[in-house]
Design an enzyme around this catalytic site. Structure first.
Site, short mmCIF file in Angstrom:
data_model
loop_
_atom_site.label_atom_id
_atom_site.label_comp_id
_atom_site.label_asym_id
_atom_site.label_seq_id
_atom_site.Cartn_x
_atom_site.Cartn_y
_atom_site.Cartn_z
N HIS A 22 0.81 -1.23 0.00
CA HIS A 22 0.00 0.00 0.00
C HIS A 22 0.84 1.28 0.00
CE1 HIS A 22 0.09 -0.06 4.42
NE2 HIS A 22 -0.83 -0.99 4.54
N HIS A 76 -5.40 -9.31 14.12
CA HIS A 76 -5.58 -8.08 13.35
C HIS A 76 -6.37 -8.40 12.09
CE1 HIS A 76 -4.75 -4.39 11.32
NE2 HIS A 76 -3.55 -4.65 10.85
N GLU A 78 -6.68 -6.68 9.23
CA GLU A 78 -6.21 -6.30 7.88
C GLU A 78 -5.95 -7.58 7.09
OE1 GLU A 78 -3.03 -3.41 7.75
OE2 GLU A 78 -3.51 -2.91 5.67
N ASP A 80 -3.96 -8.85 5.03
CA ASP A 80 -2.70 -9.61 4.92
C ASP A 80 -2.61 -10.68 6.01
OD1 ASP A 80 -2.53 -7.36 6.59
OD2 ASP A 80 -0.38 -7.13 6.35
N HIS A 142 -1.78 -1.92 14.48
CA HIS A 142 -1.82 -0.84 13.55
C HIS A 142 -3.24 -0.34 13.22
CE1 HIS A 142 -1.91 -0.82 8.85
NE2 HIS A 142 -1.64 0.41 9.19
N ASP A 161 1.56 -6.79 13.78
CA ASP A 161 2.34 -5.81 13.01
C ASP A 161 3.47 -5.17 13.83
OD1 ASP A 161 1.01 -6.05 10.58
OD2 ASP A 161 -0.36 -4.38 10.96
N TYR A 189 9.77 0.01 8.38
CA TYR A 189 8.41 -0.44 8.68
C TYR A 189 7.75 0.50 9.69
CZ TYR A 189 4.60 -3.65 9.63
OH TYR A 189 3.35 -4.20 9.76
N HIS A 220 5.18 -9.98 10.26
CA HIS A 220 5.95 -9.79 9.02
C HIS A 220 7.43 -9.90 9.34
CE1 HIS A 220 2.51 -8.18 6.79
NE2 HIS A 220 2.27 -7.36 7.79
#
Ligand code: FEO
Length: 394
Positions: A22, A76, A78, A80, A142, A161, A189, A220
Site C-alpha cells: 500500500h 488483526h 487487515e 494480509d 496498527h 504488526d 516499517y 511480518h
C-alpha cells in the site's frame, strides 16, 4: 516443517515478488507470518493473505490435518493476516475465531460471515492445553482492532504488526540474517506503518515491559529471539515512539533544470563542512517510503523543489501529502527552491510542511531561475541558526 521451538511451528507464506505494500516500496518482498501452536487444542495465530493460502495449507499439513485446528487467533483484521481465514474454515468449520471486540466487527464487515467468535479483552486468558494464552489489546498498532497474544508457557509474544519488517527470506530469525540489517528494515516499517501512533505504541511498550519475553513473533519478517535482539528492537521502538531523533540533517529535493539541485548541493557542502551530519537525497532516485526512513531519525529536514505551473513539483507534493498522514513530531524543517516568475507557490509547500508537524525554523530561501555565486554564498547565513536549533528541541 519449520519448527521454531517446542510445539510452535511457522506456517506462514513468503511473498518473494512483492514490491509495493500500500504505497510502501518493498524491494525485498515480505512474509506473512502465521504460527501454529501444537497443544491439546491446536491453535493457529493469524493467517496469511489470500494468495498465500496454498502455502499456508501446505505448511499446516506437514504438521497436522487442518480439521484438528480448534482456535484461530486473529490478532488483526487487515487482510494480509485475515485473508485466508474464510478458506481455512472450510476445513475446520468448528474452529473458533479469537479476536478483540473491534476485530469481531472488522471480520464481520470484511467477510460477511457467521463464524464462531470468542471475543477477548486485555488480560483475558485462553487455555489450549498445557498453555494459557493471554491477550493485550493494542488499538491503532496498527488498526483499532489490533491485539497481541502472549504465551506464558513459552514466554513468547505474538505481536502482529508491531516489531515487523518487510523482507522475504529463507531465514526466520533476525540474528540469523544480521541484526543490524533487520533493525534497519524495522525502522522503515515503523516509519511507514506505525509512525502516527507513537502514543499508542508507548502504552503497548509499558505493558510489554511487565512480561517475561524470550521471543517476539511478529506477523511480518524476521523473529526477534534472545536478550540482545529483544532489547534492541524494544529500545528502538521506545526511541521512535517518543519521537527522539539524531542530530542530523536530511536534504530532500527534486529539480527541473538543476537550479534546485545546485542549491541542495551547496547546502549539503556548507552543512557538511560545518561538521554537522547531513544526507542529501533526490526524489528522482529515492522512493518516498525510503525518505521517511531517513526522516524517522533526522532532527532537521530541508525540503527543496522548483515551481511548476505555480505549484511544487508533484514528486514533492506526494512526499508532503504522505507526511501529513504520518505526522512526524519534534522535527525542524527548512524550505528552499528555484522559481521562474513568482515565488508565491512556496507558501503551499511551507503550509504543507507545517501541517505535517514540522517546525519551520527560518524563512525559506527561494532563488529566481539559476542561482548565482552571490546567492549561493549567502546560504551560509543559515549556519548559526542551524547550529543553535541542532542543540535545541523542536
Ligand atoms: Fe500487516 Fe496492518 O497489517
Amino acid at each position: 516443517m519449520i519448527k521454531l521451538q517446542e510445539d510452535i511451528v511457522w506456517v506462514g507464506s513468503i511473498d518473494w515478488s512483492l514490491r509495493n505494500f500500500h504505497g510502501y516500496s518493498t524491494p525485498l518482498g515480505s512474509t506473512y507470518n502465521a504460527y501454529l501452536i501444537l497443544d491439546e487444542k491446536p491453535t493457529l495465530i493469524d493467517s496469511v493473505k489470500t494468495d498465500g493460502f496454498d502455502e499456508l495449507v501446505r505448511r499446516i499439513h506437514e504438521t497436522l490435518p487442518l480439521s484438528e485446528i480448534r482456535y484461530i487467533i486473529s490478532n488483526h483484521t487487515e487482510m494480509d493476516h485475515s485473508g485466508s481465514i474464510a478458506n481455512l474454515l472450510k476445513w475446520c468449520p468448528d474452529a473458533e475465531i479469537v479476536c478483540s471486540p473491534k476485530g469481531e466487527e472488522g471480520l464481520k464487515k470484511h467477510f460477511q460471515n457467521n463464524w464462531k467468535f470468542k471475543v477477548v479483552d486485555s488480560g483475558d486468558t485462553l487455555n489450549i492445553g498445557k498453555r494459557n494464552l493471554s491477550f493485550l489489546l493494542m488499538p491503532m498498532v496498527h488498526w483499532p482492532d489490533s491485539m497481541a497474544t502472549y504465551s506464558i508457557h513459552d514466554e513468547a509474544l505474538f505481536s502482529n504488526d508491531a516489531f515487523g519488517q518487510h523482507r522475504a527470506s529463507v531465514e526466520r530469525y533476525a540474528d540469523e540474517l544480521g541484526l543490524d540489517m533487520v533493525l534497519e528494515d524495522a525502522a522503515k516499517y515503523y516509519g511507514n506503518i506505525v509512525l502516527p501512533y507513537g502514543n499508542q505504541v508507548l502504552k503497548v511498550l509499558a505493558a510489554v515491559r511487565d512480561l517475561k519475553i524470550k521471543t517476539i513473533y511478529p506477523s511480518h519478517g524476521l523473529i526477534w529471539r534472545g536478550n540482545d535482539s529483544i532489547s534492541k528492537i524494544i529500545g528502538r521502538y521506545e526511541k521512535w515512539a517518543s519521537h527522539q531523533t539524531d542530530n542530523k540533517v536530511l536534504i530532500v529535493y527534486d529539480t527541473m533544470w538543476s537550479s534546485t539541485k545546485i542549491i541542495a548541493d551547496k547546502l549539503f557542502s556548507l552543512i557538511d563542512e560545518a561538521g554537522i551530519p547531513v544526507k542529501k537525497t533526490s526524489l528522482q532516485h529515492t522512493h518516498i517510503s525510503d525518505v521517511v526512513t531517513d526522516i524517522l531519525t533526522s532532527k532537521m529536514v530541508f525540503f527543496g523543489t522548483p515551481i511548476l505551473n505555480n505549484r511544487m513539483l508533484p514528486s514533492m507534493a506526494s512526499l508532503v501529502m504522505y507526511l501529513k498522514g504520518l505526522k512526524p513530531k519534534n522535527r525542524f524543517a527548512f524550505t528552499f527552491g528555484s522559481y521562474g516568475w513568482a515565488p508565491s507557490a512556496f507558501k503551499e509547500l511551507e503550509q504543507s510542511i507545517q501541517e505535517a508537524g514540522f517546525e519551520l525554523f527560518q524563512d525559506g530561501i527561494y532563488i529566481q531561475y539559476v542561482p548565482d555565486e552571490k546567492e549561493l554564498e549567502k546560504l551560509s547565513d543559515l549556519l548559526p541558526i542551524l547550529r543553535e536549533k541542532m542543540s535545541s528541541h523542536a
